[in-house]
Design a protein around this motif. Structure first.
Motif, PDB file in Angstrom:
ATOM      1  N   ILE A 153       3.208 -49.564  11.787  1.00 27.70           N
ATOM      2  CA  ILE A 153       4.079 -49.977  12.884  1.00 27.70           C
ATOM      3  C   ILE A 153       3.761 -51.425  13.246  1.00 27.70           C
ATOM      4  O   ILE A 153       2.677 -51.935  12.933  1.00 27.70           O
ATOM      5  CB  ILE A 153       3.924 -49.087  14.137  1.00 27.70           C
ATOM      6  N   ILE A 154       4.721 -52.076  13.908  1.00 33.42           N
ATOM      7  CA  ILE A 154       4.543 -53.432  14.411  1.00 33.42           C
ATOM      8  C   ILE A 154       4.737 -53.382  15.931  1.00 33.42           C
ATOM      9  O   ILE A 154       5.737 -52.851  16.408  1.00 33.42           O
ATOM     10  CB  ILE A 154       5.566 -54.400  13.792  1.00 33.42           C
ATOM     11  N   VAL A 155       3.764 -53.923  16.668  1.00 29.95           N
ATOM     12  CA  VAL A 155       3.865 -53.948  18.132  1.00 29.95           C
ATOM     13  C   VAL A 155       3.656 -55.389  18.593  1.00 29.95           C
ATOM     14  O   VAL A 155       2.564 -55.939  18.467  1.00 29.95           O
ATOM     15  CB  VAL A 155       2.815 -53.029  18.793  1.00 29.95           C
ATOM     16  N   ASP A 156       4.724 -56.000  19.097  1.00 30.46           N
ATOM     17  CA  ASP A 156       4.660 -57.405  19.518  1.00 30.46           C
ATOM     18  C   ASP A 156       5.807 -57.659  20.485  1.00 30.46           C
ATOM     19  O   ASP A 156       6.934 -57.211  20.252  1.00 30.46           O
ATOM     20  CB  ASP A 156       4.782 -58.325  18.296  1.00 30.46           C
ATOM     21  N   ASP A 157       5.537 -58.386  21.562  1.00 27.98           N
ATOM     22  CA  ASP A 157       6.591 -58.629  22.560  1.00 27.98           C
ATOM     23  C   ASP A 157       7.443 -59.854  22.227  1.00 27.98           C
ATOM     24  O   ASP A 157       8.366 -60.176  22.978  1.00 27.98           O
ATOM     25  CB  ASP A 157       5.991 -58.767  23.958  1.00 27.98           C
ATOM     26  N   GLU A 158       7.159 -60.538  21.108  1.00 29.03           N
ATOM     27  CA  GLU A 158       7.961 -61.683  20.685  1.00 29.03           C
ATOM     28  C   GLU A 158       8.916 -61.257  19.568  1.00 29.03           C
ATOM     29  O   GLU A 158       8.471 -60.933  18.465  1.00 29.03           O
ATOM     30  CB  GLU A 158       7.064 -62.811  20.187  1.00 29.03           C
ATOM     31  N   PRO A 159      10.227 -61.241  19.811  1.00 30.91           N
ATOM     32  CA  PRO A 159      11.192 -60.798  18.792  1.00 30.91           C
ATOM     33  C   PRO A 159      11.086 -61.556  17.472  1.00 30.91           C
ATOM     34  O   PRO A 159      11.213 -60.952  16.395  1.00 30.91           O
ATOM     35  CB  PRO A 159      12.549 -61.053  19.465  1.00 30.91           C
ATOM     36  N   LEU A 160      10.838 -62.852  17.518  1.00 35.04           N
ATOM     37  CA  LEU A 160      10.731 -63.630  16.281  1.00 35.04           C
ATOM     38  C   LEU A 160       9.508 -63.206  15.477  1.00 35.04           C
ATOM     39  O   LEU A 160       9.564 -63.141  14.237  1.00 35.04           O
ATOM     40  CB  LEU A 160      10.665 -65.131  16.600  1.00 35.04           C
ATOM     41  N   ALA A 161       8.419 -62.916  16.171  1.00 30.38           N
ATOM     42  CA  ALA A 161       7.206 -62.457  15.491  1.00 30.38           C
ATOM     43  C   ALA A 161       7.438 -61.089  14.853  1.00 30.38           C
ATOM     44  O   ALA A 161       6.997 -60.833  13.726  1.00 30.38           O
ATOM     45  CB  ALA A 161       6.044 -62.393  16.478  1.00 30.38           C
ATOM     46  N   VAL A 162       8.139 -60.226  15.565  1.00 28.87           N
ATOM     47  CA  VAL A 162       8.466 -58.895  15.024  1.00 28.87           C
ATOM     48  C   VAL A 162       9.317 -59.027  13.767  1.00 28.87           C
ATOM     49  O   VAL A 162       9.060 -58.375  12.750  1.00 28.87           O
ATOM     50  CB  VAL A 162       9.207 -58.039  16.077  1.00 28.87           C
TER      51      VAL A 162
END
Length: 232
Positions: free
Chosen positions: A6-15
């Motif tokens: 899974i990927i957990v990140d609050d930055e959409p570009l980073a996701v």
């Protein structure tokens, strides 16, 4: 071997960037992307996650604190723009630490480290399991198990070298967690099969002699991935 991640990140570009990297890495199987740790909770509970690509600076609960709540079998790869968290990251037993902006070469190196860890863990596992059957404890060799059937509170182990199955009082879920996933796959709510023993498939059913075991819709995609990797 495929690692469920899974990927957990609050930055959409980073996701989006990490998602691109995951999708082009053959041994990674993306189970979801999330903008906060709280959003990821249900998937971590329901799915069998191996690796979490986890940002540190996030709202509600940061990645470092969240990682402490995860089961020890989930390996953490932190992704962050702040290098001062590196030492703290390794204190919580993170497998790796990627500093943003992340290039694919560094990402692949971290992913390969995760793959090597799980391969080593899989190799280190025993080749048998002890189960309670009535008043006895039976040792079953993994290589001798054809398939396992759930029957209410019991499970039945169908053994290649034995005429009758061996029954044990346990849950299917607890058993699934203990079996090596490189050999065993759940293909139905009521069945786990030994992939090494699968010889014939007919009309979406795995055939063991006169027994036809259906592959349910829930597990169909994962089983088809296994087949595609083995089919010429």
């Amino acid at each position: 071997m495929k690692l469920r991640c899974i990927i957990v990140d609050d930055e959409p570009l980073a996701v989006d960037l990490l998602k691109t990297y995951v999708l082009q890495t053959p041994y990674l199987d993306l189970q979801g992307t999330f903008n906060s740790a709280v959003e990821a909770l249900s998937t971590i509970t329901e799915a069998k996650i191996d690796v979490a690509f986890l940002d540190i600076n996030m709202p509600q609960i940061n990645g470092l604190e969240f990682s402490k709540t995860l089961p020890p079998n989930i390996k953490i790869i932190f992704t962050t723009a702040y290098d001062q968290y590196a030492i703290e990251g390794f204190k919580v037993n993170a497998l790796d630490y990627l500093l943003k902006p992340i290039n694919y070469s560094d990402f692949l190196q971290a992913a390969k480290r995760a793959l090597d860890w799980f391969k080593l863990a899989d190799t280190a596992k025993t080749e048998s399991i002890f189960i309670k059957s009535g008043y006895r404890i039976e040792k079953l060799e993994y290589n001798d198990i054809q398939y396992i059937e759930n029957q209410k509170d019991y499970v039945k182990f169908f053994i290649e070298s034995a005429k009758d199955p061996v029954s044990s009082l346990m849950s299917m879920q607890s058993l699934e967690e203990k079996l090596p996933k490189s050999n065993f796959m759940r293909i139905h709510r009521s069945f786990i099969v030994n992939l090494d023993k699968v010889k014939t498939i007919e009309r979406n059913c795995i055939v063991f002699g006169k027994v036809y075991i259906p592959v349910s819709e829930t597990y169909k995609d994962e089983f088809n991935k296994f087949l595609n990797n083995k089919t010429l």
